[in-house]
Design an enzyme around this catalytic site. Structure first.
Site, PDB file in Angstrom:
ATOM      1  N   ARG A  60       0.871  -1.205   0.000  1.00 55.41           N
ATOM      2  CA  ARG A  60       0.000   0.000   0.000  1.00 55.41           C
ATOM      3  C   ARG A  60       0.896   1.239   0.000  1.00 55.41           C
ATOM      4  NH1 ARG A  60      -4.561   0.539  -1.829  1.00 55.41           N
ATOM      5  NH2 ARG A  60      -5.391  -1.197  -0.619  1.00 55.41           N
TER       6      ARG A  60
ATOM      7  N   GLU B  56      -1.837   9.065 -10.917  1.00 57.73           N
ATOM      8  CA  GLU B  56      -1.336   7.854 -11.589  1.00 57.73           C
ATOM      9  C   GLU B  56      -1.245   8.043 -13.111  1.00 57.73           C
ATOM     10  OE1 GLU B  56      -4.226   4.927 -10.358  1.00 57.73           O
ATOM     11  OE2 GLU B  56      -4.502   6.047  -8.513  1.00 57.73           O
TER      12      GLU B  56
ATOM     13  N   ARG C 268       1.623  -6.799 -10.069  1.00 56.28           N
ATOM     14  CA  ARG C 268       2.098  -6.273  -8.770  1.00 56.28           C
ATOM     15  C   ARG C 268       2.181  -7.355  -7.692  1.00 56.28           C
ATOM     16  NH1 ARG C 268      -2.787  -2.597  -6.110  1.00 56.28           N
ATOM     17  NH2 ARG C 268      -4.447  -4.161  -6.271  1.00 56.28           N
TER      18      ARG C 268
ATOM     19  N   GLN D 108      -7.799  -7.316  -8.498  1.00 54.31           N
ATOM     20  CA  GLN D 108      -7.936  -5.940  -8.999  1.00 54.31           C
ATOM     21  C   GLN D 108      -6.558  -5.446  -9.444  1.00 54.31           C
ATOM     22  OE1 GLN D 108     -10.647  -2.635  -7.928  1.00 54.31           O
ATOM     23  NE2 GLN D 108      -8.992  -2.073  -6.504  1.00 54.31           N
TER      24      GLN D 108
ATOM     25  N   ASP E  12     -12.087   9.691  -6.904  1.00 54.72           N
ATOM     26  CA  ASP E  12     -11.617   8.529  -7.672  1.00 54.72           C
ATOM     27  C   ASP E  12     -11.978   8.796  -9.131  1.00 54.72           C
ATOM     28  OD1 ASP E  12     -11.966   4.910  -7.199  1.00 54.72           O
ATOM     29  OD2 ASP E  12     -10.853   6.106  -8.679  1.00 54.72           O
TER      30      ASP E  12
ATOM     31  N   HIS F 121       0.782   3.493 -10.478  1.00 52.93           N
ATOM     32  CA  HIS F 121      -0.200   3.965  -9.493  1.00 52.93           C
ATOM     33  C   HIS F 121       0.486   4.725  -8.337  1.00 52.93           C
ATOM     34  CE1 HIS F 121      -3.490   3.630  -6.570  1.00 52.93           C
ATOM     35  NE2 HIS F 121      -4.240   2.973  -7.401  1.00 52.93           N
TER      36      HIS F 121
HETATM   37  O1  TA6 Z   1      -6.565   4.135  -8.726  1.00 56.75           O
HETATM   38  C1  TA6 Z   1      -7.765   4.240  -8.067  1.00 56.75           C
HETATM   39  C2  TA6 Z   1      -8.258   2.866  -7.668  1.00 56.75           C
HETATM   40  O2  TA6 Z   1      -8.695   2.136  -8.788  1.00 56.75           O
HETATM   41  C3  TA6 Z   1      -9.352   3.052  -6.620  1.00 56.75           C
HETATM   42  O3  TA6 Z   1     -10.618   2.695  -7.135  1.00 56.75           O
HETATM   43  C4  TA6 Z   1      -8.890   2.169  -5.457  1.00 56.75           C
HETATM   44  O4  TA6 Z   1      -9.424   0.875  -5.590  1.00 56.75           O
HETATM   45  C5  TA6 Z   1      -7.376   2.214  -5.636  1.00 56.75           C
HETATM   46  O5  TA6 Z   1      -7.192   2.106  -7.038  1.00 56.75           O
HETATM   47  C6  TA6 Z   1      -6.585   1.197  -4.843  1.00 56.75           C
HETATM   48  O6  TA6 Z   1      -6.812  -0.089  -5.353  1.00 56.75           O
HETATM   49  P1  TA6 Z   1      -6.122  -1.329  -4.575  1.00 56.75           P
HETATM   50  O7  TA6 Z   1      -6.491  -2.537  -5.376  1.00 56.75           O
HETATM   51  O8  TA6 Z   1      -4.631  -1.082  -4.560  1.00 56.75           O
HETATM   52  O9  TA6 Z   1      -6.689  -1.292  -3.184  1.00 56.75           O
END
Ligand code: TA6
Length: 279
Positions: free
Chosen positions: A59, A255, A85, A80, A198, A155
């Site tokens: 994080r 980002e 990563r 996600q 966001d 990011h």
């Molecule tokens: O970059 C914005 C985003 O897509 C947000 O919607 C939030 O989910 C963030 O990324 C962090 O995502 P993560 O999967 O690292 O918790």
């Protein structure tokens, strides 16, 4: 100088030091999680409660979102922001061009496991240049017989003194998708953060400036026409198990991306490079 280090739990990272700056890069995700100029405060934000262990994304720093940004379009069981990563990358080497600049090269190649998730052969090369300016360049090579489409983002989490004082300049009149309301909007003037934000901005073709009480940071991009701005704000931050309660007050993600309308299709044998240059 480069040192290979390990946290007590075996989590491996590299520490690079030169006359310009010090940086730390985890082999998992080729994840830059610390960059600090010798005469400055740390540039990148890292959660005090971040995981630093196998299989869990760090994080903070500069996560590599690839080969998809956000949720997978059809299979919600997939991670996600893709699998780059959470994968362990290979250190190809470090070039110390001179005393004040080091280029670290890391590689991720498709594998039997990756092809189960994403059915294409690829090669990723990440080049991180640690100097007075921080440059992160992600090159995707299509090693397959078929074209493939990627969405991605570098990011970056920026450390700020107080989010309430932050101004992001350079997005005036840019169209953006508001992920919170699922609406398309247009930015009017500078970006200020006083709630959860966001947004995926499109048609971004100029450097951005992040004004913070502590400093001004310029963010330039190559191979990108989209920029994501994110702050979870208080409620979402409190729900995140890898972010300290008031963490939202001292960070902002800006980002450099290839996201949504800016997704890229790469023909067989061709490459695409997404670069963020932070000074
Ligand atoms: O970059 C914005 C985003 O897509 C947000 O919607 C939030 O989910 C963030 O990324 C962090 O995502 P993560 O999967 O690292 O918790």
């Amino acid at each position: 100088m480069i040192e290979q280090k390990t946290f007590n739990n075996g989590f491996e990272y590299l520490e690079i030091t030169n006359t310009s700056a010090r940086a730390k890069i985890a082999l998992q995700g080729a994840h830059l999680f610390h960059y600090q100029r010798v005469d400055r405060q740390p540039l990148l934000w890292l959660s005090e409660t971040s995981f630093l262990e196998a299989g869990k994304a760090i994080r903070g720093g500069v996560p590599i979102c690839w080969p998809w940004f956000g949720k997978h379009t059809t299979d919600r069981s997939l991670p996600q922001h893709g699998f780059a990563r959470n994968s362990v990358w290979k250190l190809l080497g470090v070039t110390e061009t001179n005393a004040d600049s080091s280029e670290v090269k890391l590689q991720l190649k498709s594998s039997v496991e990756s092809i189960k998730i994403w059915p294409y052969r690829f090669e990723l090369l990440l080049r991180i240049t640690i100097a007075q300016t921080l440059t992160v360049a992600l090159t995707t090579t299509n090693c397959d017989q078929h074209p493939f489409e990627i969405s991605s983002a570098l990011h970056s989490y920026f450390s700020v003194a107080d989010i309430k004082d932050v101004v992001v300049e350079g997005l005036d009149n840019a169209p953006y998708f508001d992920a919170l309301t699922q609406e398309n909007k247009t930015q009017k003037g500078n970006v200020y953060i006083s709630e959860e934000v966001d947004r995926v901005y499109q048609k971004v073709n100029n450097p951005l400036t992040l004004h913070d009480r502590k400093r001004t940071v310029q963010i330039s991009a190559e191979g990108s026409a989209s920029t994501v701005v994110w702050n979870p704000w208080q409620e979402k931050c409190a729900r995140m198990n890898d972010m300290q309660e008031d963490g939202y007050k001292t960070m902002l993600c800006v980002e450099t991306a290839n996201a949504m309308d800016d997704e890229r299709t790469i023909p067989p044998g061709e490459k695409h490079t997404l670069t963020t240059i932070i000074s």
